[in-house]
Scaffold this active site. Structure first.
Site, mmCIF file in Angstrom:
data_model
loop_
_atom_site.group_PDB
_atom_site.id
_atom_site.type_symbol
_atom_site.label_atom_id
_atom_site.label_comp_id
_atom_site.label_asym_id
_atom_site.label_seq_id
_atom_site.Cartn_x
_atom_site.Cartn_y
_atom_site.Cartn_z
ATOM 1 N N GLY A 93 0.751 -1.269 -0.094
ATOM 2 C CA GLY A 93 -0.206 0.056 0.113
ATOM 3 C C GLY A 93 0.838 1.293 0.099
ATOM 4 N N GLY A 110 2.481 3.835 1.507
ATOM 5 C CA GLY A 110 3.263 4.104 2.843
ATOM 6 C C GLY A 110 3.660 5.580 2.952
ATOM 7 N N ARG A 111 3.959 6.207 1.762
ATOM 8 C CA ARG A 111 4.266 7.554 1.995
ATOM 9 C C ARG A 111 3.738 8.336 0.848
ATOM 10 N NH1 ARG A 111 10.500 7.791 -0.462
ATOM 11 N NH2 ARG A 111 10.379 6.339 -2.042
ATOM 12 N N LYS A 131 3.979 12.317 -3.278
ATOM 13 C CA LYS A 131 4.805 11.313 -2.864
ATOM 14 C C LYS A 131 5.977 12.022 -1.939
ATOM 15 C CE LYS A 131 7.897 7.652 -4.640
ATOM 16 N NZ LYS A 131 8.395 7.045 -5.980
ATOM 17 N N ASP A 163 8.397 6.756 8.119
ATOM 18 C CA ASP A 163 7.848 8.145 8.547
ATOM 19 C C ASP A 163 7.137 8.784 7.611
ATOM 20 O OD1 ASP A 163 9.679 8.707 6.404
ATOM 21 O OD2 ASP A 163 11.339 9.624 7.553
ATOM 22 N N ARG A 211 -1.734 -0.981 -9.991
ATOM 23 C CA ARG A 211 -0.421 -1.869 -10.355
ATOM 24 C C ARG A 211 -1.091 -3.407 -10.501
ATOM 25 N NH1 ARG A 211 3.194 1.481 -7.378
ATOM 26 N NH2 ARG A 211 2.225 3.296 -6.526
ATOM 27 N N ASP A 225 4.519 -4.657 -7.625
ATOM 28 C CA ASP A 225 3.839 -3.490 -6.916
ATOM 29 C C ASP A 225 4.423 -2.176 -7.587
ATOM 30 O OD1 ASP A 225 6.195 -4.600 -5.066
ATOM 31 O OD2 ASP A 225 6.011 -2.333 -4.628
ATOM 32 N N ASN A 226 5.530 -2.447 -8.514
ATOM 33 C CA ASN A 226 5.909 -1.545 -9.350
ATOM 34 C C ASN A 226 5.651 -1.607 -10.756
ATOM 35 O OD1 ASN A 226 6.951 -0.122 -6.952
ATOM 36 N ND2 ASN A 226 8.976 -0.938 -7.342
ATOM 37 N N ASP A 242 7.542 4.507 -10.405
ATOM 38 C CA ASP A 242 8.395 4.298 -9.395
ATOM 39 C C ASP A 242 9.580 4.225 -9.617
ATOM 40 O OD1 ASP A 242 6.161 4.268 -7.626
ATOM 41 O OD2 ASP A 242 5.840 2.266 -7.458
#
Length: 380
Positions: free
Chosen positions: A87, A89-90, A110, A122, A180, A249-250, A259
């Site tokens: 998912g 994440g950032r 992003k 983070d 994706r 996922d890319n 990505d």
């Protein structure tokens, strides 16, 4: 305030496709670069985007009217190992706009802060990778290769901690979509056949509308993704591009390069060249990219099996037929492109053998990939 013509569709899908999450504000947003031509084509006012309010929006400090920020769910095979939940994440998907060419585009930030998919990260991005993605994605676009685009790079005024402390940044990324192969895998792994069908219907309507009228629409969808990926990877090889992390996922089902983590363009021509420090065995090396693309597409076909036919044997046969189209499509696109680079007819006897012989000599003599073709032009 200038309005952005949002027209969101993905957020209309069931709640399990995403989580609603606004970007996390940053301390001191500062515009590094704005892609003014792209902004105008998206129906946005470049002057407003370059001003304080626009920069605040691009950094994630404000959510514009009409935006419906979400983090999308997906899974993926990472270096061959399946991770059932990854998912965004950032990244936060602000929403979608329809550009002046009538194409639907995602607007994503992003490096916009943590989401429920951050896995204790983070949610931020360092300035270096943001600038790399801006430069490389726009270079690919200029080369005519399908790709996500960079709308803006914004410094955050904050530091991110990696191996050391680095200046932070946010990339405003534009894509035909962020769906994706791993998005299909996410639901297939959960046995959620209804979600797989819903997602397939969304992708058909958004990216392959002509396939909706086929006798077997989901088979035509798979055919379409296979064809676009074959053409895309051929285009990569023709400019010496190496995607360092071709995880499922890319891989975008829209057929765009997405990505830009570890990636580069070849200097010395060597099919074994890879650009990821963790790719110890060269899984994603330059010469491996066609095979990995087919491997990834096979994972997509597995996720789509329940839609291809009611009988499992017939579904497998349909998937195998679609996947069998990758090799011939790739070979034609690649050899046609090599012939074009050499200024020769692709249909002329001996052209493919000549091109292959040239590449073998380039590898043997450690010739620079791009400069070899440039110097052939000079010689001609």
């Amino acid at each position: 305030m200038t309005t952005i013509p949002f027209d969101n569709s993905y957020v209309r899908l069931p709640d399990r496709f995403f989580v609603r999450r606004a970007p996390t504000p940053v301390a001191g947003p500062r515009l590094i670069r704005l892609n003014r031509a792209l902004a105008a084509n998206l129906g946005m006012d470049p002057d407003w985007l370059a001003g304080p309010a626009g920069v605040g929006m691009l950094a994630g400090n404000s959510v514009p009217e009409g935006a419906e920020p979400i983090a999308t769910a997906y899974a993926g095979h990472q270096f061959g190992n399946f991770v059932p939940q990854l998912g965004d994440g950032r990244a936060v998907l602000l929403g979608e706009v329809v550009d002046r060419d009538g194409c639907r585009c995602d607007i994503q930030l992003k490096g916009a802060g943590p989401t429920p998919f951050s896995r204790r990260g983070d949610g931020r991005a360092a300035l270096g990778p943001v600038l790399r993605e801006y430069l490389v994605s726009e270079a690919m676009a200029a080369l005519g290769i399908p790709t996500t685009r960079a709308l803006a790079a914004v410094a955050t005024g904050e530091l991110v901690v990696r191996e050391t402390r680095l200046p932070g940044a946010v990339l405003a990324r534009v894509a035909a979509s962020h769906i994706r192969v791993g998005t299909f895998q996410y639901f297939a792994a959960r046995g959620d056949a209804e979600a797989v069908r819903t997602l397939a219907d969304h992708v058909l309507a958004r990216h392959y509308p002509e396939a909706s009228f086929a006798e077997h629409p989901y088979g035509a969808l798979l055919d379409g993704v296979v064809a676009r990926q074959a053409d895309l990877v051929a285009a990569w090889l023709l400019v010496g591009f190496v995607h360092g992390v071709m995880n499922t996922d890319n891989m975008s089902v829209a057929g765009e390069t997405i990505d830009y983590g570890p990636c580069a363009f070849l200097d010395t021509y060597d099919p074994r060249t890879s650009f990821s420090s963790i790719d110890a065995h060269g899984r994603y090396a330059y010469g491996q990219q066609p095979g990995i693309a087919l491997w990834n597409l096979t994972r997509l076909a597995e996720a789509l099996l329940p839609l291809l036919a009611e009988d499992e044997e017939a579904a497998v046969a349909a998937a195998e037929a679609a996947l069998a189209g990758f090799g011939p499509r790739f070979e034609k696109a690649y050899h046609d492109g090599l012939a074009h680079k050499l200024g020769l007819s692709a249909d002329r006897d001996g052209t493919v053998a000549l091109a292959d012989d040239l590449l073998a000599r380039m590898a043997k003599n450690q010739a620079d990939f791009t400069l070899t073709f440039r110097r052939l032009c000079d010689a001609a």
